[in-house]
Design an enzyme around this catalytic site. Structure first.
Site, mmCIF file in Angstrom:
data_model
loop_
_atom_site.group_PDB
_atom_site.id
_atom_site.type_symbol
_atom_site.label_atom_id
_atom_site.label_comp_id
_atom_site.label_asym_id
_atom_site.label_seq_id
_atom_site.Cartn_x
_atom_site.Cartn_y
_atom_site.Cartn_z
ATOM 1 N N ARG A 142 32.493 40.897 45.368
ATOM 2 C CA ARG A 142 31.350 40.756 44.544
ATOM 3 C C ARG A 142 31.247 39.602 43.512
ATOM 4 O O ARG A 142 32.428 39.444 43.056
ATOM 5 C CB ARG A 142 31.103 42.033 43.766
ATOM 6 C CG ARG A 142 29.805 41.791 42.687
ATOM 7 C CD ARG A 142 29.518 43.023 41.830
ATOM 8 N NE ARG A 142 30.476 43.229 40.754
ATOM 9 C CZ ARG A 142 30.136 44.391 39.704
ATOM 10 N NH1 ARG A 142 28.754 44.877 40.100
ATOM 11 N NH2 ARG A 142 31.075 44.530 39.180
ATOM 12 N N GLU A 186 19.693 46.949 40.786
ATOM 13 C CA GLU A 186 20.416 47.490 39.259
ATOM 14 C C GLU A 186 19.398 47.238 38.245
ATOM 15 O O GLU A 186 19.898 47.342 36.995
ATOM 16 C CB GLU A 186 21.706 47.086 39.164
ATOM 17 C CG GLU A 186 22.002 45.603 39.197
ATOM 18 C CD GLU A 186 23.545 45.099 38.934
ATOM 19 O OE1 GLU A 186 24.400 46.170 38.480
ATOM 20 O OE2 GLU A 186 23.945 44.149 39.431
ATOM 21 N N HIS A 226 32.767 41.308 36.976
ATOM 22 C CA HIS A 226 33.301 42.078 35.912
ATOM 23 C C HIS A 226 34.886 42.122 35.724
ATOM 24 O O HIS A 226 35.438 42.494 34.974
ATOM 25 C CB HIS A 226 32.651 43.435 35.502
ATOM 26 C CG HIS A 226 31.114 43.244 35.278
ATOM 27 N ND1 HIS A 226 30.744 42.859 34.207
ATOM 28 C CD2 HIS A 226 30.057 43.727 35.741
ATOM 29 C CE1 HIS A 226 29.318 43.029 34.129
ATOM 30 N NE2 HIS A 226 28.982 43.255 35.223
HETATM 31 C C1 3PY Z 1 26.811 48.752 37.649
HETATM 32 O O1 3PY Z 1 27.050 49.973 37.706
HETATM 33 O O2 3PY Z 1 25.912 48.390 37.098
HETATM 34 C C2 3PY Z 1 27.521 48.172 38.606
HETATM 35 O O3 3PY Z 1 27.605 46.859 38.625
HETATM 36 C C3 3PY Z 1 28.995 48.833 39.151
HETATM 37 O O4 3PY Z 1 29.891 47.962 39.547
HETATM 38 MG MG MG Z 2 26.115 46.065 37.206
#
Ligand code: 3PY
Ligand code: MG
Length: 257
Positions: free
Chosen positions: A73, A152, A48
């Site tokens: 990352r 995530e 990001h």
């Molecule tokens: C998230 O919170 O989804 C992330 O990838 C943090 O960088």
């Molecule tokens: Mg993320």
């Protein structure tokens, strides 16, 4: 003679924890400036943030000048970049959206030399930054170059034990914003909400069982400290842009008040 910084990351995680800066600006001086503060490591964000391959490779060297290891990352599924960053001297690579054991195996394949994976031989800056070269680097690299899988999504959380069972995966890193969105079925983004907190308990317990480590993207130092106290060894704190804005806001407040 370059200080061998790569091994410091695994060592510091094993010794109790790492507080990492988080850099999205594609400028090595930003990474170096944060490395000169009391962070244990600097994480460069190619997902990001605007950091690109050349910027990351340069930033890794600038961070090493301050005696610190870098983590990168990469983008979603960009495992080729993971290998390139390992060659460039990253002590760890964070791969986003690792949702299955197949994702985890593919990531480990690019990060680890045989027998754990199929990383291709091309030790560039990583040799100097590890203090090893030739066969010695080959034998040490898998232990000191960490493959960190992001949890995530719901699928990733459900597959947590399988992902942690992959031999080349060293730890997991929680993306609390995406995880909160997934757990709310897209209903909200609440990175510090109850659903993510419950997931963190589950993850902290699982990594302990597997002898691996957990990480978390944190918004401030207090959150990172609390995360470490619950067994989350690798935490990032805020971001370069947010810290810059917070410092500017604080000074302007004093000037204008
Ligand atoms: C998230 O919170 O989804 C992330 O990838 C943090 O960088
Ligand atoms: Mg993320």
């Amino acid at each position: 003679m370059t200080e061998p910084v790569i091994g410091k990351l695994a060592k510091a995680i094993a010794a109790g924890g790492v507080y990492s800066a988080w850099v999205g600006v594609n400028e090595p001086q930003v990474a170096e400036a944060l490395a000169r503060e009391d962070f244990d490591a600097v994480t460069l964000d190619m997902q990001h943030g605007s950091v690109d391959l050349v910027g990351a490779a340069r930033a890794i060297l600038s961070v090493a000048l301050a005696g610190k290891p870098s983590v990168v990352r990469v983008g979603v599924g960009d495992f080729a970049a993971a290998s390139r960053m390992a060659d460039a001297g990253a002590a760890g690579v964070i791969a986003p959206m690792i949702n299955s054991v197949a994702d985890a195996r593919a990531f480990a394949d690019f990060m680890k030399f045989p027998p754990l994976g199929r990383r291709s031989w091309g030790p560039r800056a990583c040799a100097a930054l590890s203090g090893f070269s030739g066969p010695a680097y080959l034998h040490e690299a898998n232990a000191i170059t960490l493959a960190i899988a992001m949890i995530e999504t719901r699928e990733g959380l459900d597959a947590l034990d399988d992902i942690l069972s992959v031999p080349g995966v060293d730890g997991v890193f929680v993306g609390p914003s995406d995880l909160s969105i997934a757990l709310a079925n897209g209903g909200t983004v609440e990175p510090r909400g109850a659903a993510v907190e419950a997931a963190l308990d589950k993850i902290a317990e699982a990594v302990k069982r597997h002898g691996k480590f957990a990480g978390l993207f944190c918004f401030d130092g207090a959150q990172a400290r609390a995360a470490r106290q619950r067994g989350i060894a690798f935490t990032s704190i805020s971001t370069d842009a947010l810290l810059l804005r917070a410092a500017a806001r604080a000074e302007l407040e004093k000037a204008r008040r």
